[in-house]
Design an enzyme around this catalytic site. Structure first.
Site, short mmCIF file in Angstrom:
data_model
loop_
_atom_site.label_atom_id
_atom_site.label_comp_id
_atom_site.label_asym_id
_atom_site.label_seq_id
_atom_site.Cartn_x
_atom_site.Cartn_y
_atom_site.Cartn_z
N GLY A 1 -2.18 0.38 6.08
CA GLY A 1 -0.78 -0.05 6.10
C GLY A 1 -0.53 -1.25 6.98
O GLY A 1 0.55 -1.43 7.53
N SER B 1 -5.08 -5.06 3.59
CA SER B 1 -5.55 -4.55 2.32
C SER B 1 -6.63 -3.48 2.41
O SER B 1 -7.66 -3.56 1.73
CB SER B 1 -6.00 -5.70 1.43
OG SER B 1 -5.69 -5.33 0.13
N ASP C 1 -6.01 -9.22 -3.54
CA ASP C 1 -6.80 -8.45 -2.59
C ASP C 1 -8.16 -8.07 -3.14
O ASP C 1 -9.17 -8.14 -2.45
CB ASP C 1 -6.04 -7.18 -2.20
CG ASP C 1 -4.68 -7.51 -1.66
OD1 ASP C 1 -4.44 -8.69 -1.39
OD2 ASP C 1 -3.87 -6.59 -1.50
N SER D 1 3.33 -0.25 7.11
CA SER D 1 3.97 -0.62 5.85
C SER D 1 3.42 0.31 4.76
O SER D 1 2.29 0.16 4.32
CB SER D 1 3.62 -2.08 5.57
OG SER D 1 3.88 -2.42 4.25
P1 NG1 Z 1 -1.27 -5.81 0.79
O1 NG1 Z 1 -0.91 -6.49 1.98
O2 NG1 Z 1 -2.69 -5.47 0.71
O3 NG1 Z 1 -0.43 -4.63 0.53
C1 NG1 Z 1 -0.05 -6.76 -1.41
C2 NG1 Z 1 -0.68 -6.85 -2.80
C3 NG1 Z 1 -1.19 -8.26 -3.12
C4 NG1 Z 1 -0.13 -9.30 -2.85
C5 NG1 Z 1 0.44 -9.10 -1.43
C6 NG1 Z 1 1.58 -10.03 -1.12
C7 NG1 Z 1 -1.74 -4.71 -3.29
C8 NG1 Z 1 -3.01 -3.98 -3.36
N1 NG1 Z 1 -1.80 -5.96 -2.88
O4 NG1 Z 1 -1.04 -6.87 -0.44
O5 NG1 Z 1 -1.64 -8.31 -4.45
O6 NG1 Z 1 0.87 -9.29 -3.82
O7 NG1 Z 1 0.93 -7.77 -1.24
O8 NG1 Z 1 1.17 -11.34 -1.19
O9 NG1 Z 1 -0.70 -4.17 -3.61
#
Ligand code: NG1
Length: 538
Positions: A185, A189, A240, A283
């Protein structure tokens, strides 16, 4: 082309890390997970699948609009030690974990308890009526709340449905032991790292990486992991998974999604150090998806259609056109063609500097702070309510009274432009002056933070505060990284100033004041681009 390279399967740790010397700091952790696997499951693991987390340097919330992004893998990762179990003849299968494809998964972290699950084949009576669809296999994934094993199941889903379609071909039972060093979170990623490592573990234990007739490429694994991750209930873009799989330690990775997935290594200025700092606000993307992440996906998709209509472009009634495609159609790009960065920059700037986006504001309203209601949005889309629901709402749950179409598009277009500028500075340098390059990159990061905070509304007070303190402590630029609403920031700090910077942030950011020693070092650390995912065959 990185996307066409095969998934690396190594047989020594020296290969995994590039040299025996480079593997030394990591060897103990790999040995520990292998030993612990043997202790818990009574035999040695056959493989360890590894997938890293990533830091996004710039390009937030634009991957699902199909604009390019610029992340890099970090050296924190997920390791999954795994081994198949022999599939006994049916009369000897006395317990659930003897069934074809059964999984026993444990985690070195005691918070994540042991799970056993068995995939159901389509013909099995235990599948809920509404889940019987085209796929051969079903796994029960809880998309309402965050559960650690959901990511393991998500990785398995695609492997089952892509590789075990015949009645004769059955997946083997598998034991897995997971350990992770990517904080959950935190915007680094951990979720994609889990899904990619899980996908690799199930491919490896089922012998799907040894196939001579078809060597799995990195690009194929990205596509498979992207589809897999959506099973958890977040309609993520592909940044990611692409970063986790295709990264290289020499550079950041420019990832383009349109017209096809492509990655290019972008060398970073030698004096640039990226420091990650955790806001310590967790998050939880799954539980908040309907008000945060998935809502943004829907807002940007609906905005794309409304903009396309007003630009006189023809979009099929049931098409889920993205903002990148709309920009392409507007510029005259034909299907499958890529206008290239120069034309893209020009077109985006023109759209941003014209009044063409005003159509996305609420009718008859001066400012755009309130956004548009669902009713107004459907009317603006030109679709009937039934078709609108089918195209934009049937696959996702969202919760909002007003939708901020104008602000979201302003963010997406300006952020896409910032990614292009960032790449240009890295690729060309500013007439060879590194200090000037760093200043410009820092400015772009600061602008990105402002846009995420004000227009895309994916920041939070703690992230705003932490980025401000980072600038005061000597960062030339600082921004949230990843989805936002908590998680980490990334700051650009000139080499030589990192220690002083870290010390200052540790002293000034309130939530760090109660931490000390290793706990404090865990929440703020410098990082450099790391290696992409691989499998270690023992
Ligand atoms: P993270 O920070 O890993 O939750 C998410 C999305 C990305 C991208 C970013 C914002 C997932 C796995 N990944 O990243 O694809 O959209 O937010 O740039 O949901």
């Amino acid at each position: 082309m990185i996307a066409n390279e095969p998934i690396p399967v190594y047989t020594t740790l020296a290969e995994v890390f590039g040299s025996a010397e480079a593997s030394l700091p990591y060897a103990a952790r790999w040995n520990d997970v292998a030993k612990e696997f043997e202790k818990r499951f009574g035999r040695k693991p056959s493989y360890i699948a590894r997938a890293p987390g990533r830091v996004n340097l710039i390009g937030e919330h634009i991957d699902y609009a199909l604009f390019g992004v610029l992340p890099a893998a970090v050296d924190r990762d997920i390791l999954i030690a795994c081994a198949p179990r022999t599939l006994l003849p049916s009369e000897h299968r006395t317990e659930a974990h003897h069934e074809p494809g059964a999984v026993v998964v444990e985690n070195l972290h005691p918070k994540y308890t042991r799970q056993i699950f068995v995939p159901a084949s389509k013909k099995s009576a235990s599948i809920p009526e509404e889940e019987v669809h085209a796929e051969a296999w079903f796994l029960d994934i809880n998309t309402k709340e965050l559960r650690w094993e959901s990511y393991v199941k998500a990785g398995y889903y695609g492997v089952l449905n892509q590789h075990f379609t015949g009645a004769e071909d059955l997946p083997v039972p598998v034991d897995l032991l997971v350990t992770g060093s990517v904080p959950a979170g935190s915007g680094l990623s951990s979720s994609a790292a889990m899904v990619v490592a899980s996908t690799l573990a199930f491919l490896a234990t089922n012998g799907k990486l040894d196939k001579k007739e078809h060597i799995l490429t990195k690009g194929e694994l990205v596509q498979l992991s992207m589809r897999n991750e959506k099973r958890v209930g977040v309609n993520s873009g592909g940044m990611d998974q692409a970063a986790s799989i295709m990264s290289d330690p020499s550079s950041a990775l420019q990832i383009n999604f349109y017209p096809t997935l492509a990655a290019l290594a972008v060398p970073l200025p030698t004096r640039a150090v990226f420091v990650i700092a955790n806001s310590l606000v967790v998050s939880d993307k799954v539980s908040s998806a309907k008000r945060c992440y998935n809502l943004r996906v829907v807002e940007t998709l609906v905005a794309a259609r409304i903009l396309a209509n007003s630009l006189g472009l023809t979009i099929g009634e049931k098409e889920k056109v993205t903002l990148r495609e709309v920009v392409g159609l507007y510029q005259g790009e034909t299907e499958g063609q890529d206008m290239g960065p120069v034309a893209l920059e020009k077109t985006l700037s023109e759209l941003l500097n014209s009044d063409k986006l005003d159509i996305l504001k609420a009718f008859g309203q001066q400012g755009c702070d309130l956004g548009v209601t669902m009713e107004a949005m459907i009317k603006m889309s030109g679709l009937s309510k039934a078709i609108f629901d089918e195209v934009y709402l049937s696959w996702v749950e969202i919760e909002a009274t007003h939708f901020q179409l104008y602000k979201r598009v302003k963010h997406v277009f300006s952020e896409a432009l910032r990614v292009l500028s960032f790449q240009n500075v890295c690729l060309q340098g500013l007439a060879g002056d590194e200090a000037e390059s760093l200043t410009r990159l820092g400015e772009l990061m600061n602008e990105s933070q402002e846009s995420c905070s004000q227009l895309f509304e994916c920041s939070c007070p703690e992230l705003d505060e932490l980025t401000r303190l980072a600038r005061e402590a000597g960062a030339v630029g600082s921004r949230l990284t990843g989805a936002g609403w908590g998680g980490c920031t990334v700051s650009l700090v000139p080499e030589g100033q990192v220690d002083a910077f870290v010390r200052k942030v540790k002293e000034t950011y309130g939530p760090y004041k109660s931490l000390e020693g290793q706990a404090l070092n865990e929440v703020i650390f410098a990082t450099k681009p790391g290696r992409g995912a691989c499998v270690y065959k023992l």
